[in-house]
Design an enzyme around this catalytic site. Structure first.
Site, short mmCIF file in Angstrom:
data_model
loop_
_atom_site.label_atom_id
_atom_site.label_comp_id
_atom_site.label_asym_id
_atom_site.label_seq_id
_atom_site.Cartn_x
_atom_site.Cartn_y
_atom_site.Cartn_z
N THR A 110 24.05 -23.30 -3.71
CA THR A 110 25.04 -22.54 -2.94
C THR A 110 24.27 -21.81 -1.84
O THR A 110 23.11 -21.48 -2.02
CB THR A 110 25.72 -21.52 -3.88
OG1 THR A 110 26.67 -22.21 -4.67
CG2 THR A 110 26.41 -20.39 -3.14
N ARG B 73 39.63 -25.05 -10.04
CA ARG B 73 38.74 -23.96 -10.46
C ARG B 73 38.24 -23.18 -9.24
O ARG B 73 37.81 -23.76 -8.24
CB ARG B 73 37.56 -24.55 -11.22
CG ARG B 73 36.53 -23.51 -11.69
CD ARG B 73 35.36 -23.43 -10.76
NE ARG B 73 34.24 -22.62 -11.30
CZ ARG B 73 33.20 -22.23 -10.59
NH1 ARG B 73 33.10 -22.58 -9.32
NH2 ARG B 73 32.25 -21.52 -11.13
N GLY C 170 35.50 -20.16 -8.17
CA GLY C 170 34.34 -19.44 -8.68
C GLY C 170 34.28 -18.01 -8.17
O GLY C 170 35.27 -17.42 -7.74
N ASP C 171 33.08 -17.47 -8.22
CA ASP C 171 32.84 -16.08 -7.80
C ASP C 171 32.68 -15.95 -6.28
O ASP C 171 32.87 -14.87 -5.72
CB ASP C 171 31.57 -15.56 -8.46
CG ASP C 171 30.35 -16.43 -8.09
OD1 ASP C 171 30.48 -17.68 -8.11
OD2 ASP C 171 29.29 -15.87 -7.78
N THR D 125 24.28 -16.34 -6.65
CA THR D 125 24.45 -17.77 -6.88
C THR D 125 24.23 -18.03 -8.36
O THR D 125 23.51 -17.30 -9.03
CB THR D 125 23.47 -18.61 -6.03
OG1 THR D 125 23.71 -20.00 -6.32
CG2 THR D 125 22.02 -18.29 -6.35
N GLY D 126 24.87 -19.08 -8.87
CA GLY D 126 24.73 -19.40 -10.28
C GLY D 126 26.10 -19.55 -10.90
O GLY D 126 27.08 -19.81 -10.21
N GLY E 211 29.42 -19.07 -11.73
CA GLY E 211 30.42 -18.20 -11.14
C GLY E 211 31.23 -17.43 -12.17
O GLY E 211 31.60 -16.28 -11.95
#
Ligand code: ASP
Length: 221
Positions: free
Chosen positions: A100, A128, A130-131, A151-152, A154
Site C-alpha cells: 500500500t 470489503r 479496509g482502514d 499499512t498492513g 486493515g
C-alpha cells in the site's frame, strides 16, 4: 505511486475473491481536520484524486462504490476501464496485502497532511473496505500534534482505531519514534497482525516502524 504496477495501489493492485481490483484511498489536512475517503472503486483512475475531491467538497467524509464513481464523474475526476488496473494477474493474485502507498507531510508553515491509497488485501470479499479510506483507522492528521499513516491488516487498524490513537499519544507528549514502535507492538500483540506506520510530529524528523519483513520508505526535506 498509483501508476507503479509493483505497488498495491491503482494499477497493479491486488485482487478480490472475484479477481477484480477494488481500490480505497484517504486524505486528511491537519489544519481544520478536513478529511476525504473513497472506497470500493473499480473505475476511478486515481483513487487519491477522488478522496481529495470528497475532502474539498466537504459535504461528506467517505464515499463508496457506485455513488463514489458517480460523484467522481460529476466532479471531473478521471475515470477508466477497470481492466487497466490488471497488468499481471498472476502476480496480483499473490500480492499479500503489502505495498500500500502512503505519505505524511509537514510544510514550512507547520501544516500537516496525510494521503494513502491501496488495493486492500488479496482475496478480500467483494465489497470489503479496509482502514485506508477511514480517518482515524488508516490515517489521521492534526496540525497541533502530528500526522500518521498505516499499512498492513486493515481490520486490525480499524478495530484499534490506530491512527487516531497514535495522534492522541503524540498529544500526550510521546515522541514520534515511541508512538510508531508502540503502534506496531500493539498490532502484533493485541491483533496478531502485521503492518507498519509512518509518523510525523509537529517538530522533528519523521519516523517509521513495522513488524513485516520489510517496509520501504523514503524521507524528503
Ligand atoms: N491496510 C490495507 C488494507 O487493509 C492494506 C495494506 O496496507 O497493505 O486495506
Amino acid at each position: 505511486m498509483e501508476d507503479e504496477p509493483l505497488l498495491n495501489a491503482g494499477i497493479g493492485a491486488c485482487l478480490n475473491l472475484d479477481g477484480v481490483v477494488e481500490l480505497d484511498a484517504g486524505v486528511m489536512e491537519g489544519a481544520e481536520l478536513r478529511a476525504g475517503g473513497a472506497a470500493g472503486l473499480k473505475d476511478v483512475r486515481h483513487p487519491i484524486d477522488l478522496a481529495a475531491e470528497v475532502m474539498r467538497d466537504g459535504r461528506h467524509v467517505l464515499l463508496a462504490g457506485d455513488g463514489a464513481s458517480r460523484f467522481a464523474r460529476e466532479h471531473g475526476v478521471e475515470m477508466c476501464d477497470p481492466a487497466i488496473f490488471i497488468t499481471d494477474r498472476k502476480r496480483q493474485e499473490l500480492q499479500h496485502g503489502a505495498d500500500t502507498v502512503g505519505a505524511v507531510a509537514r510544510d514550512s508553515d507547520g501544516r500537516l497532511a496525510v494521503a494513502v491509497s491501496t488495493g486492500g488485501i488479496n482475496g478480500k470479499l467483494p465489497g470489503r473496505i479496509g482502514d485506508s479510506p477511514v480517518p482515524g483507522a488508516g490515517f489521521y492528521a492534526d496540525d497541533r500534534f502530528g500526522a500518521v499513516c498505516g499499512t498492513g491488516k486493515g481490520e486490525a487498524f480499524l478495530r484499534l482505531a490506530l491512527a487516531r490513537l497514535m495522534v492522541v499519544e503524540l498529544e500526550h507528549g510521546m515522541d514520534a519514534a515511541a508512538v510508531a514502535r508502540g503502534a506496531v507492538a500493539m498490532l502484533g500483540k493485541a491483533m496478531k497482525a502485521h503492518g507498519g506506520v509512518i509518523v510525523i510530529a509537529r517538530e522533528g524528523a519523521p519516523e517509521a516502524a513495522f513488524n513485516t519483513p520489510a517496509m520501504p520508505f523514503a524521507i524528503a526535506y
